[in-house]
Write an enzyme that holds these catalytic residues in place. Sequence first.
Site, PDB file in Angstrom:
ATOM      1  N   LEU A   1       4.617   3.508   9.185  1.00  9.85           N
ATOM      2  CA  LEU A   1       4.715   4.126  10.513  1.00  9.85           C
ATOM      3  C   LEU A   1       4.221   5.569  10.515  1.00  9.85           C
ATOM      4  CD1 LEU A   1       8.217   2.726  11.571  1.00  9.85           C
ATOM      5  CD2 LEU A   1       5.946   1.709  11.866  1.00  9.85           C
TER       6      LEU A   1
ATOM      7  N   HIS B   1       3.258   5.280  16.091  1.00 12.91           N
ATOM      8  CA  HIS B   1       4.364   4.318  16.212  1.00 12.91           C
ATOM      9  C   HIS B   1       5.608   5.007  16.774  1.00 12.91           C
ATOM     10  CE1 HIS B   1       2.073   2.431  12.746  1.00 12.91           C
ATOM     11  NE2 HIS B   1       2.174   1.425  13.584  1.00 12.91           N
TER      12      HIS B   1
HETATM   13  O1  PAF Z   1      -0.869  -3.418  15.897  1.00  9.29           O
HETATM   14  C1  PAF Z   1      -0.249  -3.906  14.938  1.00  9.29           C
HETATM   15  O2  PAF Z   1       0.339  -3.196  14.105  1.00  9.29           O
HETATM   16  C2  PAF Z   1      -0.201  -5.418  14.761  1.00  9.29           C
HETATM   17  O3  PAF Z   1      -1.406  -6.003  15.137  1.00  9.29           O
HETATM   18  C3  PAF Z   1       0.984  -6.066  15.511  1.00  9.29           C
HETATM   19  C4  PAF Z   1       0.869  -5.902  17.006  1.00  9.29           C
HETATM   20  C5  PAF Z   1       2.290  -5.468  15.006  1.00  9.29           C
HETATM   21  C6  PAF Z   1       1.013  -7.570  15.206  1.00  9.29           C
HETATM   22  O4  PAF Z   1       1.156  -7.822  13.845  1.00  9.29           O
END
Ligand code: PAF
Length: 278
Positions: free
Chosen positions: A33, A37
Site C-alpha cells: 500500500l 491506497h
Molecule cells: O488495482 C488493483 O490493485 C487490483 O487490480 C484489484 C482491483 C485489487 C483487483 O485485484
Amino acid sequence: MLIARTLSDLRSACTALRAEHGSLALVPTMGALHAGHRALVESAVASGAATVASIFVNPLQFSPTEDLSRYPRDEAGDLAALQASGCALAWLPDVATMYPADEATTISLTGPAERWEGDARPGHFRGVATVCAKLFGQVRPDRAYFGEKDWQQLQVIRRMVTDLLLPLDIVPIETVREDDGLAMSSRNRFLTEAERAVAPVLNRTLRATAARLADGADADLPLLDAVRSLGEQGFDVDYFALVEGPSLAPIPRLSANARLITAARLGTVRLLDNIAAR
Ligand code: PAF
C-alpha cells in the site's frame, strides 16, 4: 481494526460492522500500500461507512509472462497503514478461498476491456473482474472505491457492475501523485534512481499533449510526437492514445469525457498514467 483470514470470520465481522455503522465500503487492493491506497481508504472512511480493505495478490490477473512472485508484499506494513487510515476490517483471503479447485466460472468481458491493457495483458481484466465480483459477493459492500490511476480497470468494473446489476456503487478517486507528477504505484519501488528521475516525464508529456489538443486539433500528430519524444527519453511506449473516457474507444480529437491514456515501460517497470483531456 479487525482482521479476517477465513470466510466465516469475514461474514461475522461484516455483519457486526453493518449493524454498527449502517453501511459497508470496500477498498480492494493487492497490498504494497502507498498514499494512493490510503486516499481510497480515507475517502471510504469519510463516507461514514465501515471500511473493509482486502489484500489479495490475485494470480488470475497476471499473465504467464508476468512475474507474480516479484509482486511486492508487506503484510505488516499494509496492516499498519490500514489501521492508521481508519479501516475497520482487513480481509486477507488465501488463494484456495478465492479460487476453489473445482470452480467453473470466470467473468468474460468485451467493450471497455478491449484494446490497451486488454491487448497488452491478455486475460488481465478477466482476472480483475472475476476477483472483484468475488470480493463484492463476499463483503457485500454498499460501495467500492477504485483509483483513476488504473482508468481502464475502473471503467471495466463500472461496466461489470452495471451489466450484472450488482447492488453497489463504484466510487472513483483521483490519482495521487508524487510532487513531481509521477502517479503513485506499488511498482515505482522497482525504478532505479536514474529511471525514477525520468519517470515524471510520462505525466508531463500527457499534460503537454492535452494542451496541444485543447483547441480541437487532430490528435494524430500530437500523439505521434508524444510517442517519439518519450522514446527519445528512454521509454518503450505500449500506447499513448486519446479515448472516450467510459468506453475507451479511440477518438480523433477532443470531445466530452476525453481521456489521454498511456502505458510505457521504463527499464523493467511498466508505468501507467492518464489524465482528463479538456
Ligand atoms: O488495482 C488493483 O490493485 C487490483 O487490480 C484489484 C482491483 C485489487 C483487483 O485485484
